[in-house]
Design a protein around this motif. Structure first.
Motif, PDB file in Angstrom:
ATOM      1  N   LEU A  14       0.847  -1.190   0.000  1.00 59.65           N
ATOM      2  CA  LEU A  14       0.000   0.000   0.000  1.00 59.65           C
ATOM      3  C   LEU A  14       0.882   1.239   0.000  1.00 59.65           C
ATOM      4  O   LEU A  14       1.700   1.430   0.905  1.00 59.65           O
ATOM      5  N   LEU A  15       0.742   2.074  -1.001  1.00 60.87           N
ATOM      6  CA  LEU A  15       1.596   3.259  -1.131  1.00 60.87           C
ATOM      7  C   LEU A  15       1.155   4.398  -0.224  1.00 60.87           C
ATOM      8  O   LEU A  15       1.927   5.328   0.021  1.00 60.87           O
ATOM      9  N   GLY A  16      -0.078   4.377   0.245  1.00 58.96           N
ATOM     10  CA  GLY A  16      -0.535   5.413   1.169  1.00 58.96           C
ATOM     11  C   GLY A  16      -1.133   6.601   0.449  1.00 58.96           C
ATOM     12  O   GLY A  16      -1.267   6.645  -0.775  1.00 58.96           O
ATOM     13  N   LEU A  17      -1.477   7.600   1.235  1.00 60.96           N
ATOM     14  CA  LEU A  17      -2.157   8.792   0.729  1.00 60.96           C
ATOM     15  C   LEU A  17      -1.218   9.974   0.721  1.00 60.96           C
ATOM     16  O   LEU A  17      -0.583  10.280   1.735  1.00 60.96           O
ATOM     17  N   TRP A  18      -1.106  10.653  -0.423  1.00 62.38           N
ATOM     18  CA  TRP A  18      -0.305  11.874  -0.560  1.00 62.38           C
ATOM     19  C   TRP A  18       1.093  11.702   0.058  1.00 62.38           C
ATOM     20  O   TRP A  18       1.441  12.343   1.058  1.00 62.38           O
ATOM     21  N   PRO A  19       1.936  10.824  -0.506  1.00 65.18           N
ATOM     22  CA  PRO A  19       3.237  10.533   0.098  1.00 65.18           C
ATOM     23  C   PRO A  19       4.167  11.728   0.182  1.00 65.18           C
ATOM     24  O   PRO A  19       5.118  11.714   0.954  1.00 65.18           O
ATOM     25  N   LYS A  20       3.943  12.789  -0.577  1.00 67.75           N
ATOM     26  CA  LYS A  20       4.840  13.950  -0.546  1.00 67.75           C
ATOM     27  C   LYS A  20       4.598  14.837   0.684  1.00 67.75           C
ATOM     28  O   LYS A  20       5.425  15.670   1.015  1.00 67.75           O
ATOM     29  N   PHE A  85       3.331   5.165   9.561  1.00 66.03           N
ATOM     30  CA  PHE A  85       4.477   4.953  10.438  1.00 66.03           C
ATOM     31  C   PHE A  85       5.503   4.015   9.809  1.00 66.03           C
ATOM     32  O   PHE A  85       6.703   4.130  10.059  1.00 66.03           O
ATOM     33  N   ALA A  86       5.024   3.064   8.997  1.00 65.97           N
ATOM     34  CA  ALA A  86       5.916   2.059   8.427  1.00 65.97           C
ATOM     35  C   ALA A  86       6.405   2.413   7.029  1.00 65.97           C
ATOM     36  O   ALA A  86       7.230   1.699   6.469  1.00 65.97           O
ATOM     37  N   GLY A  87       5.926   3.508   6.438  1.00 63.70           N
ATOM     38  CA  GLY A  87       6.274   3.831   5.055  1.00 63.70           C
ATOM     39  C   GLY A  87       5.491   2.930   4.119  1.00 63.70           C
ATOM     40  O   GLY A  87       4.289   2.851   4.182  1.00 63.70           O
ATOM     41  N   LYS A  88       6.205   2.226   3.245  1.00 60.34           N
ATOM     42  CA  LYS A  88       5.563   1.231   2.383  1.00 60.34           C
ATOM     43  C   LYS A  88       5.373  -0.050   3.193  1.00 60.34           C
ATOM     44  O   LYS A  88       6.344  -0.647   3.651  1.00 60.34           O
ATOM     45  N   ARG A  89       4.176  -0.477   3.350  1.00 60.49           N
ATOM     46  CA  ARG A  89       3.899  -1.640   4.194  1.00 60.49           C
ATOM     47  C   ARG A  89       3.210  -2.724   3.375  1.00 60.49           C
ATOM     48  O   ARG A  89       2.179  -2.480   2.768  1.00 60.49           O
ATOM     49  N   PRO A  90       3.769  -3.931   3.394  1.00 62.88           N
ATOM     50  CA  PRO A  90       3.110  -5.024   2.671  1.00 62.88           C
ATOM     51  C   PRO A  90       1.874  -5.501   3.412  1.00 62.88           C
ATOM     52  O   PRO A  90       1.788  -5.422   4.630  1.00 62.88           O
ATOM     53  N   ILE A  91       0.915  -5.980   2.656  1.00 64.04           N
ATOM     54  CA  ILE A  91      -0.290  -6.555   3.231  1.00 64.04           C
ATOM     55  C   ILE A  91      -0.565  -7.858   2.491  1.00 64.04           C
ATOM     56  O   ILE A  91      -0.430  -7.929   1.267  1.00 64.04           O
TER      57      ILE A  91
END
Length: 321
Positions: A14-20, A85-91
């Motif tokens: 999961l890349l997350g929301l608005w990484p910048k 908190f984990a940055g890029k996190r695998p699921i």
């Protein structure tokens, strides 16, 4: 040896929301919104449970709406905070399937419940003398069960199909949680048929309620126009205002995400719309229903006075009321 473009691992990222943006700023905002949403909805549920004046079908439906909102924002925010908190996190694939299932179940159940709540408003204004017949406690419980079952069955079908689609490497989901339209972006084969089925099913799940809700309100407004009392008209419209606000800010993002054929190609827009539906809406709903509702405000005052204030203060308030 030729390398296959399909990934060996079954995990997603999961890349997350608005990484910048700053992770800390986003996490703080999410936690604040989450706390407000859980507190607001929990207070509303407790008020409906504790105060006998709120033991009516309309407030029972409202308590179920709050329950869905708490479950929806809890499912979403917990994963987002972990990812930040984990940055890029695998699921895992099972974890991803569970997220898809629960988010769809809760979203569809809320959609159906809002439709049934419009029917309640129609009965209370257009057929008030028969309200206890058409909207008994048994019927309201059946409505809630139907909403949950309908949401779960529809979600199960889409989850089972989406999770069996072959995906390409890298298995990176441009979203803050596993979601059907985001997963479609990773598929290797031709999925145009399934995308069309998603749009069609969305029309059935969203468009049918959207046709029933305006139908109910057309009859409501016609009944209001026939009222002679200005006070009666204002009271009737006030009971509908909150529901219309909740319906509008729930259905508009859902339509833009699930009923556009090219929706899977606009992940950033989808994330923002999904965030509004899954995070901001659960926070706003109890505020919209409570701030203008005299019964809820009276119930809150009554419980605060009866449970929180000393006996001397209660007697003093009783003498001045």
């Amino acid at each position: 040896m030729e390398i296959n473009n399909k990934s060996v691992t079954t995990d997603f990222i999961l890349l997350g929301l608005w990484p910048k943006l700053s992770h800390l700023v986003i996490v703080v905002c999410l936690i604040l919104v989450y706390i407000i949403a859980v507190m607001d909805n929990s207070v509303l549920i407790l008020l409906i449970w504790l105060d006998s004046r709120l033991h009516s079908p309309v407030y029972f439906l409202l308590s179920q709406l709050s329950l869905i909102d708490v479950a929806l924002i809890s499912t979403t925010v917990s994963q987002m905070v972990t990812n930040f908190f984990a940055g890029k996190r695998p699921i895992s694939q099972r974890g991803c399937g569970a997220q898809v299932f629960f988010s769809l179940t809760l979203g569809i159940s809320e959609c159906l419940l809002l439709t049934l709540m419009s029917y309640d408003r129609y009965i209370v204004i257009c057929n008030p003398l028969h309200y206890s017949v058409f909207m008994s406690h048994t019927i309201s419980k059946q409505m809630v069960i139907g909403s949950w079952v309908g949401g779960a069955i529809t979600s199960l079908v889409h989850t089972a199909y989406a999770m069996h689609l072959s995906t390409c490497h890298p298995r990176e989901i441009p979203h803050f949680l596993c979601e059907v339209m985001a997963l479609l972006k990773l598929t290797c084969g031709n999925i145009s048929g399934y995308v069309k089925s998603v749009v069609i099913s969305s029309f059935l799940v969203v468009l049918i309620p959207l046709s029933l809700i305006p139908t109910s309100y057309i009859h409501i407004f016609l009944a209001v126009l026939r009222m002679n009392s200005l006070e009666g008209k204002n009271k009737a419209l006030a009971t509908c205002f909150s529901h219309l606000c909740v319906v509008s800010h729930f259905f508009c993002p859902a339509i833009l995400v699930y009923m556009r054929s090219g929706s899977s190609k606009t992940p950033q827009i989808n994330q923002s719309l999904f965030m509004f539906n899954a995070i901001l809406t659960p926070m706003l709903n109890p505020l919209i229903y409570s701030l203008r509702n005299k019964d809820v405000i009276a119930a809150m005052k009554s419980i605060v006075i009866s449970r929180c204030l000393p006996k001397k203060v209660k007697r003093h308030l009783g003498c001045h009321t």
